[in-house]
Design a protein around this motif. Sequence first.
Motif, PDB file in Angstrom:
ATOM      1  N   SER A  89      -8.839   0.245   1.213  1.00 56.49           N
ATOM      2  CA  SER A  89      -8.274  -1.080   1.765  1.00 56.49           C
ATOM      3  C   SER A  89      -7.994  -1.306   3.209  1.00 56.49           C
ATOM      4  N   ARG A  90      -8.347  -0.186   3.820  1.00 55.36           N
ATOM      5  CA  ARG A  90      -8.438  -0.107   5.476  1.00 55.36           C
ATOM      6  C   ARG A  90      -6.807  -0.258   5.784  1.00 55.36           C
ATOM      7  N   ARG A  91      -6.158   0.610   5.414  1.00 50.44           N
ATOM      8  CA  ARG A  91      -4.462   0.498   5.586  1.00 50.44           C
ATOM      9  C   ARG A  91      -3.851   2.040   6.015  1.00 50.44           C
ATOM     10  N   LEU A  92      -2.965   1.943   6.986  1.00 48.56           N
ATOM     11  CA  LEU A  92      -2.343   3.176   7.422  1.00 48.56           C
ATOM     12  C   LEU A  92      -0.774   2.960   6.898  1.00 48.56           C
ATOM     13  N   TYR A  93      -0.253   3.784   6.553  1.00 44.12           N
ATOM     14  CA  TYR A  93       1.299   3.787   6.034  1.00 44.12           C
ATOM     15  C   TYR A  93       1.976   4.630   6.867  1.00 44.12           C
ATOM     16  N   ASP A  94       3.175   3.851   7.570  1.00 47.13           N
ATOM     17  CA  ASP A  94       4.243   4.749   8.247  1.00 47.13           C
ATOM     18  C   ASP A  94       5.138   5.496   7.470  1.00 47.13           C
ATOM     19  N   GLU A  95       6.297   6.144   8.248  1.00 49.13           N
ATOM     20  CA  GLU A  95       7.244   7.068   7.387  1.00 49.13           C
ATOM     21  C   GLU A  95       7.903   6.205   6.368  1.00 49.13           C
ATOM     22  N   ASP A  96       8.249   5.041   6.770  1.00 45.46           N
ATOM     23  CA  ASP A  96       8.902   3.963   5.986  1.00 45.46           C
ATOM     24  C   ASP A  96       8.113   2.871   5.165  1.00 45.46           C
ATOM     25  N   GLY A  97       7.038   3.374   4.933  1.00 37.93           N
ATOM     26  CA  GLY A  97       5.828   2.758   3.912  1.00 37.93           C
ATOM     27  C   GLY A  97       5.379   1.283   4.392  1.00 37.93           C
ATOM     28  N   ARG A  98       5.723   1.164   5.624  1.00 34.68           N
ATOM     29  CA  ARG A  98       5.262   0.107   6.396  1.00 34.68           C
ATOM     30  C   ARG A  98       3.728   0.027   6.610  1.00 34.68           C
ATOM     31  N   ASP A  99       2.806  -0.984   6.388  1.00 35.42           N
ATOM     32  CA  ASP A  99       1.399  -0.829   6.291  1.00 35.42           C
ATOM     33  C   ASP A  99       0.836  -1.398   7.756  1.00 35.42           C
ATOM     34  N   ILE A 100      -0.181  -0.802   8.232  1.00 33.17           N
ATOM     35  CA  ILE A 100      -1.079  -1.310   9.314  1.00 33.17           C
ATOM     36  C   ILE A 100      -2.348  -1.478   8.835  1.00 33.17           C
TER      37      ILE A 100
END
Length: 411
Positions: A89-100
């Motif tokens: 789905s072309r997404r990165l997730y940071d430590e707080d679960g926010r996606d890019i």
Amino acid sequence: MGIPYVILGGGVAAGYAAQEFVEQGIEPDDLCIVTADERLPYDRPPLSKSYMAGKKSREDILINPEKFYADNGVDVRLKTRIRAVDLGSRRLYDEDGRDIEFDQLLIATGSSVRTLDVPGGDLTGVHYLRSNADADGIVDDAKNGQRAVVVGGGYIGMEVAATLTGRGVEVTLVYDGKRLLERLFTPEMSAFFEQYYTERGVKLIAGQKAKAFEGDERVERVKLGSGQTLEADFVVVGVGVTPATGLFGGSELHMQDGGIVVNKYLQTNLPGIYAAGDVAMYYDVLYQKHRRIEHWDNAMQQGKHAAQIMHGSHGEYMHLPYFFSDIFDLSWEFWGDTDNADEIVYRGDLDSGEFSVWWLNGWTIVAAFVMNRPDDERDRAAEWIRMHQRVNPDLLANADVSPAKVTQLRV
Ligand code: FAD
């Protein structure tokens, strides 16, 4: 819609990729760098050399100043560690679960230091060196400490030992190999450097592992495999790195020997996803094999090349492996690959530190090490390797025969 270009990692490959994206022409907010680092992309080689010696500042080692990113609308998200990826789905997730969400991704997560799993490994004053903050921690200890133990006889260990000695610290360099930089140096080269270090007051202990660090909260001693104990106000461990690819373990990305496999265009097996720098197991068109390189020049060049390809160019990545190091007042450079060498030729004076070393395969030059030699010799090293130059070893070994004459020979 995702961000058109996202770079995961904010080190050398990322810094030069961003510079190239801007040169290629991007719109504000087209490019986002996501990095766990606290600082804008910087060059790492000075961390163990001029920066640690106090001769370069934080600003000096930045690849580009803050203004560059602001002026060009590059969104740099510092202190943002990516914990998970969903490449489908072309997404990165940071430590707080926010996606890019991204359209195209450049993976440039670099390397993680290998750590020693020994008792006392977490005591204060036991350092590893990868980031600017790591270098600051070592410099702080070097300001107060008299005695350091440096563990590891590779590039980092050798450089740190030399720089700390230059700062007036009494250094013992411990390594488990028989000699310095065994991976690259011939026994003759190691012997030269071992003498150079010894003459400058560095105590060398070969063939020993650090088995434990001892002290109350703070390290006070290093215990070696032999049972010998070394007093230490602080310790720096440089025992190698591994590619930082943990995020991609369960993904569909092709991996090989811990690296992310890319083709000669730095493309992974997944569309729109690229890798550059220490993590990239790339196809080397010069030597016709896959390889991974943990050196600055490759990270810089691959970062730039990946940006060009992602921006629509089609050229192959063609690069001669290259590495440099500065030790005390010496600077040396190395080009090529010694793997298939069947002969080694020394030129110049090994005792004085003005020499070059040439690795040949059937009289064809495949690799070269050059230190304090005339410019024409240095300049020809890379050219000769790229051209598969053949030479007569006896003439090459004779420093009175000019490099130009060596190349004109019919052999
Ligand atoms: P790096 O520069 O390591 O950058 C990786 C980036 O990815 C970092 O910003 C990191 O924070 C980020 N990252 C990783 N995982 C995540 C995640 N999950 N989420 C977000 N961000 C993440 N090479 C030479 O050729 N000559 C030298 O003299 C030399 N000296 C060196 C001295 C030192 C002290 C060091 C540490 C390295 C040296 N090198 C040298 C090696 C060279 O610096 C590296 O090969 C180069 O930095 C690799 O670039 P890279 O972009 O692949 O990785």
